[in-house]
Design a protein around this motif. Structure first.
Motif, mmCIF file in Angstrom:
data_model
loop_
_atom_site.group_PDB
_atom_site.id
_atom_site.type_symbol
_atom_site.label_atom_id
_atom_site.label_comp_id
_atom_site.label_asym_id
_atom_site.label_seq_id
_atom_site.Cartn_x
_atom_site.Cartn_y
_atom_site.Cartn_z
ATOM 1 N N GLY A 3 0.795 -1.079 -0.076
ATOM 2 C CA GLY A 3 0.157 0.026 -0.034
ATOM 3 C C GLY A 3 0.729 1.391 0.073
ATOM 4 N N LEU A 4 2.227 1.324 -0.328
ATOM 5 C CA LEU A 4 3.050 2.279 -0.443
ATOM 6 C C LEU A 4 2.163 3.480 -1.653
ATOM 7 N N ILE A 5 2.069 4.769 -1.153
ATOM 8 C CA ILE A 5 1.875 5.948 -1.986
ATOM 9 C C ILE A 5 2.816 6.946 -1.932
ATOM 10 N N LEU A 6 3.096 7.160 -3.192
ATOM 11 C CA LEU A 6 4.228 8.117 -3.195
ATOM 12 C C LEU A 6 3.778 9.660 -4.042
ATOM 13 N N VAL A 7 3.759 10.589 -3.387
ATOM 14 C CA VAL A 7 3.420 11.863 -3.736
ATOM 15 C C VAL A 7 4.507 12.986 -4.105
ATOM 16 N N LYS A 8 4.139 13.811 -5.304
ATOM 17 C CA LYS A 8 4.999 14.823 -5.646
ATOM 18 C C LYS A 8 4.197 15.969 -5.199
ATOM 19 N N ILE A 9 4.645 16.891 -4.310
ATOM 20 C CA ILE A 9 3.904 18.300 -4.552
ATOM 21 C C ILE A 9 4.783 19.348 -5.397
ATOM 22 N N GLY A 10 4.335 19.747 -6.394
ATOM 23 C CA GLY A 10 5.273 20.492 -7.381
ATOM 24 C C GLY A 10 5.593 21.635 -6.776
ATOM 25 N N GLY A 11 6.611 22.082 -7.461
ATOM 26 C CA GLY A 11 7.439 23.234 -6.920
ATOM 27 C C GLY A 11 6.315 24.394 -7.240
ATOM 28 N N SER A 12 5.806 24.316 -8.380
ATOM 29 C CA SER A 12 5.048 25.366 -9.109
ATOM 30 C C SER A 12 3.669 25.638 -8.017
ATOM 31 N N LEU A 13 3.471 24.664 -7.284
ATOM 32 C CA LEU A 13 2.345 24.814 -6.546
ATOM 33 C C LEU A 13 2.611 25.459 -5.074
ATOM 34 N N ILE A 14 3.742 25.073 -4.485
ATOM 35 C CA ILE A 14 4.211 25.676 -3.320
ATOM 36 C C ILE A 14 4.989 26.931 -3.293
ATOM 37 N N THR A 15 5.231 27.332 -4.630
ATOM 38 C CA THR A 15 5.971 28.703 -4.726
ATOM 39 C C THR A 15 5.487 29.210 -5.899
ATOM 40 N N ASP A 16 5.732 30.450 -5.912
ATOM 41 C CA ASP A 16 5.594 31.483 -7.099
ATOM 42 C C ASP A 16 6.862 31.165 -7.974
ATOM 43 N N LYS A 17 6.627 30.405 -9.216
ATOM 44 C CA LYS A 17 7.924 29.975 -9.742
ATOM 45 C C LYS A 17 8.289 31.337 -10.735
ATOM 46 N N THR A 18 7.609 32.216 -10.860
ATOM 47 C CA THR A 18 8.126 33.205 -11.705
ATOM 48 C C THR A 18 8.927 34.360 -10.925
ATOM 49 N N LYS A 19 8.703 34.227 -9.378
ATOM 50 C CA LYS A 19 9.453 35.366 -8.610
ATOM 51 C C LYS A 19 10.611 34.551 -7.558
ATOM 52 N N ALA A 20 11.639 34.906 -7.679
ATOM 53 C CA ALA A 20 12.681 34.056 -6.786
ATOM 54 C C ALA A 20 12.154 33.998 -5.355
ATOM 55 N N PHE A 21 12.541 32.855 -4.895
ATOM 56 C CA PHE A 21 12.402 32.473 -3.404
ATOM 57 C C PHE A 21 11.189 33.052 -2.785
ATOM 58 N N THR A 22 9.984 32.587 -3.412
ATOM 59 C CA THR A 22 8.910 32.947 -3.226
ATOM 60 C C THR A 22 7.877 32.091 -2.749
ATOM 61 N N PRO A 23 7.523 31.492 -1.528
ATOM 62 C CA PRO A 23 6.600 30.316 -1.097
ATOM 63 C C PRO A 23 5.196 30.939 -1.473
#
Ligand code: IPE
Length: 266
Positions: A3-23
């Motif tokens: 029953g192992l579930i592997l999840v990726k939380i995308g960087g574009s979801l948890i940060t603003d990929k268009t602005k440096a160091f912006t969570p």
């Protein structure tokens, strides 16, 4: 592993990929809460949640060309800077999980993985297996890694999950981003864009025509890379899904077993 579930939380979801160091603090908080609720309600002990780098390490990786290997004298500094940037976001994410009652434990990719020409060739995953048995939630993340051929490389979260899925035997892989799945065109720009509910080796050539890079700076290849990694998993019989965790509740529903919430790759 059962029953192992592997999840990726995308960087574009948890940060603003268009602005440096912006969570994106509200999203990080909500996602941490959904993970905690799903773990509790679904009794999910065999869960690994990795995350991407978004606007933290992608910029330094692009600056130092870390994904290309040791290209000049600055490359060594690049290894250190890229890791530090990746670890900063990991600390923010793990902090949110902890505050929401999840005993999360970071897994520093650059310390545990060794690559050869961009592929992971060594990863002692026993400590992770043991963490899972002890009700901890391992959180590996997209990071730099040392590489026996080119000196250094970037390991995306997809590569990490792909390796783990095969090594530990995953049941499901969930890639959580901020789009509903894979579309025939960019849904933000084209009103006629249609969601592709299922991707298989048979329709991938067709699907490939629709895919291009992601917003902002991305050294790991955007959506094409994700889908290719997931097709690799499909060859081993592991089904994966791309879902939109920007919509409240979707990640929790996926974790609790709902499928067909986005694009399924089988
Ligand atoms: C990227 O990891 C890591 C670095 C650039 C160091 P991912 O490829 O998993 O991250 P996102 O989801 O695209 O941001």
């Amino acid at each position: 592993m059962n029953g192992l579930i592997l999840v990726k939380i995308g960087g574009s979801l948890i940060t603003d990929k268009t602005k440096a160091f912006t969570p994106n603090p509200e999203t990080i908080e909500r996602i941490a809460k959904e993970i905690q609720e799903a773990r509790k309600e679904g009794n999910l002990n065999n869960l690994v949640v990795g995350h991407g780098g978004g606007s933290f390490p992608h910029r330094s990786a692009a600056k130092y060309q870390t994904h290309k290997g040791i290209v000049n004298d600055d490359s060594y500094k690049g290894i250190s800077v890229v890791h530090n940037d990746a670890a900063r976001l990991n600390s923010i994410f793990v902090d949110a999980l902890l505050k929401n009652g999840v005993n999360a434990i970071p897994v520093q990719t650059s310390a545990v993985c060794l690559a050869e020409d961009g592929k992971i060739v060594h990863w002692d995953s026993e400590p992770m297996r043991f963490s899972l048995e002890n009700n901890l939630l391992p959180v590996p993340y997209g990071d730099v890694a040392l590489d026996t051929k080119k000196g250094c490389t970037i390991i995306s979260t997809e590569l990490l999950l792909d390796y783990l899925a095969k090594k530990l035997g995953a049941t499901r892989v969930i890639i959580a981003g901020k789009v509903d799945g894979v579309f025939t065109a960019d849904p933000a720009k084209d009103p006629n864009a249609k969601l592709i509910p299922e991707i298989t080796a048979e329709n991938f050539e067709e699907v490939k025509k629709y895919l291009d890079g992601s917003d902002g700076v991305d050294v790991t290849g955007g959506m094409i890379h994700k889908v290719e990694q997931m097709l690799e998993l499909a060859k081993s019989g592991i089904q994966s899904e791309i879902i939109n965790a920007d919509k409240p509740g979707v990640l929790k529903r996926a974790l609790l077993g709902e499928t067909n919430l986005g694009t399924v790759i089988r």
